[in-house]
Every structure is written in structure tokens, then in C-alpha cells.
Design an enzyme around this catalytic site. Sequence first.
Site, PDB file in Angstrom:
ATOM      1  N   ARG A   1     -10.361  -2.290 -15.755  1.00 48.28           N
ATOM      2  CA  ARG A   1     -10.715  -3.335 -15.201  1.00 48.28           C
ATOM      3  C   ARG A   1     -12.119  -3.338 -14.939  1.00 48.28           C
ATOM      4  NH1 ARG A   1      -6.429  -0.532 -12.000  1.00 48.28           N
ATOM      5  NH2 ARG A   1      -4.631  -1.506 -11.929  1.00 48.28           N
TER       6      ARG A   1
ATOM      7  N   ARG B   1     -10.473  -5.708 -19.925  1.00 43.86           N
ATOM      8  CA  ARG B   1     -10.163  -7.189 -19.321  1.00 43.86           C
ATOM      9  C   ARG B   1     -11.357  -7.688 -18.828  1.00 43.86           C
ATOM     10  NH1 ARG B   1      -6.435  -7.568 -14.190  1.00 43.86           N
ATOM     11  NH2 ARG B   1      -8.604  -6.633 -13.050  1.00 43.86           N
TER      12      ARG B   1
ATOM     13  N   ARG C   1       1.156 -12.269  -3.593  1.00 43.18           N
ATOM     14  CA  ARG C   1       1.427 -11.018  -3.756  1.00 43.18           C
ATOM     15  C   ARG C   1       0.782 -10.357  -2.630  1.00 43.18           C
ATOM     16  NH1 ARG C   1      -2.560  -9.650  -8.821  1.00 43.18           N
ATOM     17  NH2 ARG C   1      -2.312  -7.325  -7.989  1.00 43.18           N
TER      18      ARG C   1
ATOM     19  N   CYS D   1       0.686  -4.442 -18.534  1.00 43.08           N
ATOM     20  CA  CYS D   1      -0.159  -3.585 -17.835  1.00 43.08           C
ATOM     21  C   CYS D   1      -0.046  -3.861 -16.311  1.00 43.08           C
ATOM     22  CB  CYS D   1      -1.517  -3.953 -18.326  1.00 43.08           C
ATOM     23  SG  CYS D   1      -1.884  -5.448 -17.985  1.00 43.08           S
TER      24      CYS D   1
ATOM     25  N   GLU E   1      -0.204 -14.145 -17.315  1.00 42.11           N
ATOM     26  CA  GLU E   1      -0.017 -14.083 -15.893  1.00 42.11           C
ATOM     27  C   GLU E   1       0.471 -15.460 -15.253  1.00 42.11           C
ATOM     28  OE1 GLU E   1      -3.633 -11.669 -14.339  1.00 42.11           O
ATOM     29  OE2 GLU E   1      -4.063 -12.648 -16.204  1.00 42.11           O
TER      30      GLU E   1
ATOM     31  N   HIS F   1       1.048  -1.267  -0.039  1.00 43.93           N
ATOM     32  CA  HIS F   1       0.044  -0.061   0.184  1.00 43.93           C
ATOM     33  C   HIS F   1       0.855   1.179  -0.016  1.00 43.93           C
ATOM     34  CE1 HIS F   1      -3.934  -1.887   1.524  1.00 43.93           C
ATOM     35  NE2 HIS F   1      -4.071  -1.540   0.188  1.00 43.93           N
TER      36      HIS F   1
ATOM     37  N   ASN G   1       2.127  -8.293 -11.979  1.00 38.05           N
ATOM     38  CA  ASN G   1       1.844  -8.782 -10.584  1.00 38.05           C
ATOM     39  C   ASN G   1       1.612 -10.161 -10.339  1.00 38.05           C
ATOM     40  OD1 ASN G   1       2.132  -6.001 -10.280  1.00 38.05           O
ATOM     41  ND2 ASN G   1      -0.004  -5.704  -9.859  1.00 38.05           N
ATOM     42  N   ASP G   2       0.639 -10.732 -11.231  1.00 36.52           N
ATOM     43  CA  ASP G   2       0.274 -12.102 -10.978  1.00 36.52           C
ATOM     44  C   ASP G   2       1.375 -13.092 -11.620  1.00 36.52           C
ATOM     45  OD1 ASP G   2      -2.007 -12.913  -9.495  1.00 36.52           O
ATOM     46  OD2 ASP G   2      -3.240 -11.819 -10.976  1.00 36.52           O
TER      47      ASP G   2
END
Length: 552
Positions: free
Chosen positions: A287, A323, A446, A483, A412, A184, A435-436
Site C-alpha cells: 500500500r 498498488r 465496509r 489480497c 474490487e 477492529h 474488502n471492496d
Amino acid sequence: MSALAGVGVGRGIAAAKVLRMPEPLAPPSDEPLAAAPDAEHARVQEALQHVADELNARAAAAGGEAQQVLEAAALMAQDPAILDDVRSRLEGGANAERATWDAYAAFREMLTAMGGYMGERATDLDDVAQRVVARLRGVPAPGVPVSDEPFILVARDLAPADTATLDLERTLALVTQEGGPTSHTAILARSKSLPAVVGVVGLLDAAADGQRAIVDARAGTVELDPDDASVDAALAEREARLAAASAPITEGALADGTKVPLLANVGSPKDAAAAVAAGAEGVGLFRTEFLFLDASAAPSVEQQTASYTELLQAFPGKKVVARVLDAGADKPLSFLNDAHEENPALGLRGIRALRANEAILRDQLTALANADAATEAELWVMAPMIADVEEAEYFVALGRELGLKVVGAMAEVPSIAVVADQVVEACDFVSIGTNDLTQYTLAADRQLGSVAALQDPWHPAVLRLVKMLGDAGARAGTPVGVCGEAAADPALAVVLVGLGVTTLSMSASAIADVRAELLTVTLDEARARAERVLAARSAAEARQLAAAVSAG
């Protein structure tokens, strides 16, 4: 002068005195309950409501990503299960502070064990507990200290409530001992264009209040007790970087003119204005979950069409990559998959969940096709969590059956890189969700703080997978974009382009920094930097190699 290293966020630099966050409140005593349980229960209720109101007020003032984070924290203070647990502990003889402290601790352990999104919430639970206990004690809640002078904020970690409402006139940079590139603190620092270095080992033992420091997010370093010449050089560099970042908006490109379109990640139509203002050349990740996550049933084709049309209308003539619903794991939906799974991150999520509920997928693709027909945007549509060419062919065929012109896959899952030569032949494009991809490559959740150091897209294993996808795309003439959060890291953006990535999509606030960084290298230089980084043995070494090439 001593130097510490961590993970840099952005490309900013700052020089100022250190101001440390105060230590958390000490645990409550075990003194037995002195008042009647009902009276103490009412006092806890008041404290919980006070904290919830305070967090909601901060959320409304913060807006954007910070608002969502803070509203989630406020819900933690209103959870009836917490209050029920507190009452049980009060009736067992615990005092109000102890009962509250232990109730939140038990809740935290439960969420941590669940992992995923719930594991992420557990991290923020500590801040809520501290605020409630502070209210019960009648002392100020732990938070950012007040200063009349500009400062560099040093902390073990920062709660969302603190990061989201920082005084940006005086806070020049953030440095934390814990956290990673997707924490965060990192995400909110990036959204505020605030230089930060996170995950700095030994920080709290080395940095003291009032100590002078230089924080260089681009290099990921913190220099303590620098001399006057170093401070002057840092301030001059700060002005140069600010000037570059605030230069007139142009299309994304390298120093030799090679085009690298810079796109924005958006979560709903309301994010479009910020993306346009930042000079986004389109949307690289729309998203669509915002319509589904708070619903008890899938939204209708008409509802979806209206929302998608609103977003597409903000980008006439520009590419918008949508997506389809990415649910499951950390985003469970009762109407999509309500079965208990021991390890939902490896279960029925992404394209797997949609394929098992094809009616929901068909409705969404129909709505996207309707919105495409009603606007002048160039709509591309992709599916999450594609693992191989069979899944890619299924989604592409269904998309084209329902009227979509450009259909692709998200990369991913590591397996898609291994069979990239097959996938790029089946798809119109591939977009890498770093990220994934990172969490699955390194088997590191993650959202789990205990393995945050492994959740790093600079890891050479991740970068080698990106290269496999980039090379396959180049051979087939299939665009390959990124992305994930990796694209928002200016130094890593250069490496990604060198690995064959053709477009970069990121939070709107990161576009200026990435645009400025790309203009410092040619395509040959980016490729050379990427080649050197691929030989690294760790994420930290990859960063160091990239920084050394940049400095040279």
C-alpha cells in the site's frame, strides 16, 4: 452443553472459563451545573488530556496496526471542536459529565452519517467518551477485567484500546456479540494470532462469568458448559493446531504439492521485517498511501523512489506487488480531489482520481520504475478500482510507457468480473481486493457497523464473482490473486484456491495458519469444497457447508 455460532477469526481453539467485560458507564445525570463554567471547563480539559496521554502511551507500547488505531483514538480526545462544544453546553447550564457525554454523542452522529472511514471512527468514539467521563467521575475506565487465571474474554464489542493491549498470557480467546470479519476486533485479533469469534447472536444472554467454554475459531463456534471429554478433546486439538502453525516455514502448497504462493500485505517499508520473519514469499499488496496521506502535496519522485527502493530491497528475487495511490472515499486527499461528493465511495476515487490527475500518477509510476531498476525484486504494479477493460488498457499502457515490466489491475468493482474475459487479456495479472468487492457487491459500507453482517466475503455472490475472475484467468493464462482480508481466513483460503485463485496475500501474522490449512487438502478437494460452497444461499450457510466438508 449449548452451542452458539459466529464468524471465526483464524484457526485457533481454546477452552477456559468466561470473563465478561463490564457494562459501559451509565449516562450522566441532568443535574444543573454546580460550579463555575470556567472551572468545569478546565476539569474537562484535564480529563481529555489524561485520556489522550493514556491512549498514546498504549499506542507506543502496542506498535504495529494497533498503534495506528490507538493514535487515531487519542486524536479524538484532543479534537478542539469537542472542547468548544463542551464549553457551549457548560455555559448553557449542563454539568461537566453531561456536557462531555452529549458533545461526543453529537460528534458520533455526525461521523456516522458521513460513513466510510469517518463512520469507522464513530465506533471508536464511544470508548473515548467513556474514558473521559470515567476520569471526570473519578472511577476506573471501563476495560478488560484483571484475572490471575487464563480466560476467554466475552464482550458486546471491544474497543481498540482494549484489544491492542490484551494480556496474551492470560487471554486465550475473544468472543463478541457484535462486529464482523473486518471489524477492529477481528483485525487486531488476527494480528495477535488470537482465536476469536465475532458477531455471535445471543452471546450476552447466554454466557456468564465463570462459565466454562470452548471457542473454535476455525469452526466459528462457542460451546458453553462443555463436559470434561469435550474440553480434553479441545485442548488436544489446540496442541495439534499450534504444532501445525509453528512447523518449519515452507512454501505455500496443497497436500498434493500444488504451489500456492503466500504473500504479505504491507503498509510501509517498516512492515517488511515481520513479513520476512513469517515466511512470506513476497508482497502481494504494498500500500503506497503511507507517503501521501499526511502530506499537503504529492511527494516528489525522489522521495517516492527512496521509499519504494527501501521496501523492494527487503525482497531480493521475490515478487512485490505495489498498488498505486488508492485515494478518495475513506482516504480523501486535498491535492487529489477536494470536491465535495454526496457519496464519495461511488465518486472520484482509485484509478478515476488518478486519471483526473495524471501528473501525480506519472510521477508515482516513474518512481516505481526507478526503484525496480535499482533493486533485485520482481516488481508488479497494479491500479485500484479498475471497472472495465478500457480503464485496464489505459493503466497498462501508461505503466509500460514509463518503464514498468508487469502491470495489472485490482478487481474490487463487480463490473470487472462480468467482463473478466476482456480484462485478463489486457493485463499481466489481476488481484482481487475482497474488502471492496464485498462492499460494492452487497451495497454495504465496509466501515458501517449497522451493515457489518453483510460485509462478509463468504457471501455466495462474492464467491461467484471470484470464480468468474479465476476461470477467465485460467483460460488466458493470467495469474489471479487475492489480497483482501478474505485470504487471511484459513477456511476461506482453501475455497479461494478451489475457485481458481493462484496466490494469496494477507497480514504476516495470518500466514502460518493459512499455510497449515492449505496442507490439509488437495487441489481436487479444494475445488469440490468451492463448488459446494457456491450453492449456498447465504454467507453463514457457505461457512457451514465448508465446515461440514472439512469435518467429513
